[in-house]
Each structure stands twice: as C-alpha cells, then as structure tokens.
Design a protein around this motif. Sequence first.
Motif, PDB file in Angstrom:
ATOM      1  N   SER A 295       0.846  -1.184   0.000  1.00  0.00           N
ATOM      2  CA  SER A 295       0.000   0.000   0.000  1.00  0.00           C
ATOM      3  C   SER A 295       0.881   1.233   0.000  1.00  0.00           C
ATOM      4  N   VAL A 296       0.312   2.323  -0.482  1.00  0.00           N
ATOM      5  CA  VAL A 296       0.959   3.622  -0.410  1.00  0.00           C
ATOM      6  C   VAL A 296      -0.106   4.613   0.020  1.00  0.00           C
ATOM      7  N   ARG A 297       0.290   5.561   0.863  1.00  0.00           N
ATOM      8  CA  ARG A 297      -0.665   6.585   1.270  1.00  0.00           C
ATOM      9  C   ARG A 297       0.068   7.898   1.464  1.00  0.00           C
ATOM     10  N   SER A 298      -0.677   8.951   1.254  1.00  0.00           N
ATOM     11  CA  SER A 298      -0.135  10.280   1.415  1.00  0.00           C
ATOM     12  C   SER A 298      -1.286  11.275   1.379  1.00  0.00           C
ATOM     13  N   THR A 299      -1.118  12.379   2.050  1.00  0.00           N
ATOM     14  CA  THR A 299      -2.032  13.505   1.918  1.00  0.00           C
ATOM     15  C   THR A 299      -1.452  14.414   0.847  1.00  0.00           C
ATOM     16  N   VAL A 300      -2.252  14.761  -0.141  1.00  0.00           N
ATOM     17  CA  VAL A 300      -1.790  15.596  -1.254  1.00  0.00           C
ATOM     18  C   VAL A 300      -2.294  17.013  -1.054  1.00  0.00           C
ATOM     19  N   ASP A 301      -1.358  17.968  -1.036  1.00  0.00           N
ATOM     20  CA  ASP A 301      -1.707  19.380  -0.891  1.00  0.00           C
ATOM     21  C   ASP A 301      -1.094  20.169  -2.036  1.00  0.00           C
TER      22      ASP A 301
END
Length: 114
Positions: free
Chosen positions: A11-17
């Motif tokens: 899995s990969v996760r990130s908050t994109v801003d």
Amino acid sequence: MNPTRGHGGGSVRSTVDFASRTKVVFRNFTVRDLCPGDNLPVRARFWWKHTDGTTGHSAWKWDRNGCGDHGTNFGNITRTGSKSISKVYLQVAVNFRPGQWVYDISPIRDNQYT
C-alpha cells in the motif's frame, strides 16, 4: 491500494496538498509491505501531469522492512517546477514473484489552482 488482491501486497498513502499552480506537497508519503512473509519488496512513487500534457514521476521509494506494521514513512516530499501541474496520483508496485511486478494507482487528484 493493494494491487495483488488475494496474495501478498502493498500500500501507499499520502495527503496531497497543492500549494500553487507549480507546487504540490505529498505529506507523510508512506509505503507499506502487506505480505504473508514472502520477502518480496514493495515500491511506490507519485506521478504528475502538466497542463501542457507532459508527465513526470518521482523516484521509487521502497519498503523492505519485511511486513512491518507501519511501513516506511518518507515524510513530506515536495514537487516544484516551472510548469503548471494539473493532476497527480500515487502508484504502488508489488514484486509478485522475483522480477515480476504488479501495479496499481490511486484516484487522480486535480490541482484546484489550474
């Protein structure tokens, strides 16, 4: 995202801003190996599309910690360039068998500044 569905995975996760037309920050970019002890690595990267139609991507970030509970957090990664960024997404790749990769992507995020 889990590209192998029913086998080991990742899995990969990130908050994109999006900070502007040309700058995007991926916060807490984390890659995690979700495996049954197969000792095969997982890698991830982010892609961007410019308003002129050209694309680019970051370097691969790897989780090789053997199915750890939290994966590997690479912190905040910033992409800044001279061209406007219209869209971004995350890609994860699982080494299904040695030398055989399976890929999946996240939903695409649009830049509200373009």
